[in-house]
Design an enzyme around this catalytic site. Structure first.
Site, mmCIF file in Angstrom:
data_model
loop_
_atom_site.group_PDB
_atom_site.id
_atom_site.type_symbol
_atom_site.label_atom_id
_atom_site.label_comp_id
_atom_site.label_asym_id
_atom_site.label_seq_id
_atom_site.Cartn_x
_atom_site.Cartn_y
_atom_site.Cartn_z
ATOM 1 N N CYS A 143 0.867 -1.174 0.000
ATOM 2 C CA CYS A 143 0.000 0.000 0.000
ATOM 3 C C CYS A 143 0.905 1.226 0.000
ATOM 4 O O CYS A 143 2.006 1.182 -0.558
ATOM 5 C CB CYS A 143 -0.947 -0.017 1.191
ATOM 6 S SG CYS A 143 -0.104 -0.114 2.786
ATOM 7 N N HIS B 187 22.984 -9.585 20.716
ATOM 8 C CA HIS B 187 22.127 -10.569 20.041
ATOM 9 C C HIS B 187 22.750 -11.956 20.214
ATOM 10 O O HIS B 187 23.768 -12.274 19.607
ATOM 11 C CB HIS B 187 21.996 -10.222 18.552
ATOM 12 C CG HIS B 187 20.918 -10.977 17.835
ATOM 13 N ND1 HIS B 187 20.998 -12.306 17.538
ATOM 14 C CD2 HIS B 187 19.713 -10.548 17.378
ATOM 15 C CE1 HIS B 187 19.899 -12.684 16.911
ATOM 16 N NE2 HIS B 187 19.097 -11.634 16.803
#
Length: 637
Positions: free
Chosen positions: A28, A559
């Protein structure tokens, strides 16, 4: 253009679970909208943290990766670098949606039908709006060649809307696209209007809301002819029914005859039934929906405006606004205008008022640098960069924008602002409030007043209340001086182990430094400690990663392992929560290294400075192995 977004596109595909996990992709104004076979295979937390991605929303059966203004270029690049099917793919039947709730199925259906045509719908709506404005102000003379041409450009799409929706609905219901378009074309066939102007044979349902003049019969049965130009519901229902018929016919046809006999029998069955039953019933249903919406609005227009204005941004975030868009278009088709859903209009102006207030008050260079382009984008109605990049992470200011939207919605209702055409967003929306039949500008002035009040409310309240977050304030006063020339901060090793250069990490985003500068550690044990006195800004629900802001301002991401998000928290134990302030050496996370490795995951752990662009340099240790709390990185201002 492809080269610019190639790495981002490949990374997104990889972290939504790979090409094999994607049923279809569309986009979109600001988001890539994936239809995934298994959403659990997507690494949502990674994508949210990935540079170039604003955030990720999972709603309505779609996996939405919010990109921002560059979404069209990223979308094209994804299609070029992968074998993923774009929005033309046929998706969305019952098998695809079997695990969705009824609400999610409805949202998925409506967004799938309207989303592909939204950009042209907005473009032609803008033309209609500006045509009304030019005629009302005398810039274009009524009946002139310019007026006629502008009317053609503005009306063509809306008049033949059933044909376009026949195409998109056919894709959604897995029907032959041209058969779907043929059904839509039948509904707007010019001769139908001519027949309706002819002799009336008799009247059905006389004296009721379903009263219908009969101008023709088929096999002795009445055919209820109606005007289907610009209609929405009849073609969607007709194509849904047609898809069922097409599949049944295809099963009965010999293979060599399927290509032409399947559409032959489908059209022969569906089009007459649409004129005789499906179209009228769907039209009446649309009228009932419109009447119900208007009844709710008429109970208290101001309360309706307050509600829609307050929650519209929340609806958009979760894709729920697609449930209201058909009501808006249906109201325009049935009544010629929509007074209800249009009350959302002030939201985007409240949002950019808040963002401008933050821009004027913040001393944070990074926040200031993203606020201005987000504000400019929001002027034209594209507010995702404002929401996801600025106000939503600072919850108080998102709430201020919602209150501003509520005030604007109430004013839209109070001033009786109606939407006469589905058109432009932001400032391009004003001409859509002009009544094209009378040229009355009162609606446009009302929309301007409502949006201005929303904007001023967001701006003033934010300007009065805004304060930069504490870590940013501390940044200017706590940094150490080195030789009187530069300021630095030492980042300690959050875990013990072997040093691995970041470029050797088996993940492109880390290896290429896309997420920040730093180093990696192959851990020797299963404990992560605070690398400095800091605040926990992000604790991932799975426990595999943590985001910290040190008291001196460095933003650190730790991480643990590669793709360990897939373990869904198994083997990870978090000792702190988001918002906690911790001292250097405090335990943050414990994990079972052996079990993680046994599951087939790499435990190499990047430790990176994500706001490295605010520093002169990030100097790495030259040691081969480090102990917990040994010097690891030196951040130089």
């Amino acid at each position: 253009m492809m080269k610019k977004y190639e790495e981002l596109a490949k990374d997104i595909v990889r972290h939504v679970g790979g090409e094999a996990n994607v049923s279809c992709l569309s986009h979109c104004i600001t988001r890539l909208r994936f239809k995934l076979k298994d959403e659990s295979k997507a690494d949502t937390e990674y994508l949210k943290a990935r540079e170039g991605v604003v955030t990720v929303i999972q709603s309505g059966g779609q996996y939405q990766v919010v990109i921002g203004n560059e979404v069209a270029d990223v979308y094209d690049t994804v299609l070029e670098v992968s074998n993923i099917a774009g929005s033309a793919a046929k998706v969305g039947d019952e098998e695809d949606n079997k695990d969705l709730s009824p609400l999610d199925r409805f949202i998925d259906l409506i967004s799938g039908v309207f989303q592909p045509v939204l950009s042209v719908l907005v473009a032609t709506g803008m033309i209609k709006g500006f045509t009304a404005l030019f005629m009302a102000t005398g810039l274009v003379e009524q009946g002139s060649g310019m007026a006629q041409m502008l009317n053609i450009l503005g009306d063509m799409f809306f008049y033949f809307l059933p044909i376009f929706l026949g195409l998109t609905a056919a894709r959604k219901f897995r029907m032959n696209e041209f058969t779907g378009m043929a059904i839509g074309a039948a509904l707007v066939y010019p001769t139908v209007s001519a027949i309706m102007k002819g002799e009336t044979l008799y009247t059905l349902f006389d004296g009721t809301i379903f009263q219908s003049a009969i101008h023709m019969e088929l096999l002795g049965l009445p055919v209820i002819l109606m005007n289907y130009a610009s209609s929405v519901i009849p073609i969607i229902v007709a194509v849904w029914f047609g898809a069922k018929v097409e599949r049944a016919v295809a099963k009965a046809m010999p293979t060599m005859l399927k290509s032409f006999l399947t559409p032959f029998f489908t059209i022969l069955i569906v089009v007459p039934l649409t004129f005789m039953a499906i179209g009228p019933v769907a039209t009446w249903a649309g009228q009932i929906v419109g009447a119900a919406a208007m009844a709710i609005y008429n109970v208290s227009p101001v309360v309706a405006g307050l509600f829609i204005g307050a929650f519209w941004q929340v609806f958009v975030m979760f894709g729920l606004h697609w449930g209201l868009v058909p009501i808006m278009i249906n109201n325009i088709s049935v009544y010629g205008f929509d007074p209800l859903v249009v009350t959302y209009f002030g939201c985007s102006f409240a949002q950019i008022g808040v963002v401008l207030g933050i821009f004027l008050r913040t001393k944070d260079a990074k926040l200031k640098s993203i606020s201005l382009p987000a504000f400019i984008s929001g002027i034209f109605g594209v507010t995702e960069p404002c929401i996801y990049g600025i106000t939503l992470p600072r919850k108080k200011y998102f709430i201020i924008s919602c209150i501003g939207g509520a005030i604007g919605g109430a004013l839209m209702a109070l001033l009786s602002v109606n939407l006469y055409m589905f058109g432009g967003l932001g400032i391009f929306g004003y001409p859509t409030f002009i009544d094209p039949k009378t040229g009355d500008l009162a609606g446009m002035y009302g929309g301007m007043i409502a949006s201005a009040v929303s904007f001023v409310f967001g701006l003033v309240v934010t300007a009065v209340m805004y304060r930069d977050a504490a870590p940013a304030e501390k940044l200017t006063v706590v940094k150490e001086s080195v030789d009187g020339k530069a300021e630095r901060e030492i980042i300690k090793a959050p875990l013990a182990g072997k040093i691995v250069p970041l470029e050797d990490v088996p993940d492109e985003a880390f290896a290429m430094g896309l997420l920040g500068k730093g180093i990696a550690i192959e851990p020797s044990d299963g404990k992560v400690v605070a690398p400095a006195d800091c605040t926990v800004m992000t604790m991932f629900p799975t426990g595999h990663a943590i985001g910290l802001v040190t008291d001196k301002g460095a933003e650190i991401l730790i991480h643990i392992g590669m793709d360990t998000v897939k373990l869904e928290g198994k083997y990870f134990t978090t000792m702190v929560k988001q918002g906690d302030h911790v001292k250097a050496g405090d335990t943050l996370i414990e994990f079972d290294k052996e079990k993680i490795v046994a599951e087939g995951f790499n435990t190499i752990t990047p430790v990176i400075v994500t706001n490295h662009d605010q520093y002169m340099d990030v100097v790495l240790t030259d040691e081969k192995d480090v102990e917990e709390e040994a010097n690891l990185l030196t951040v130089i201002a």
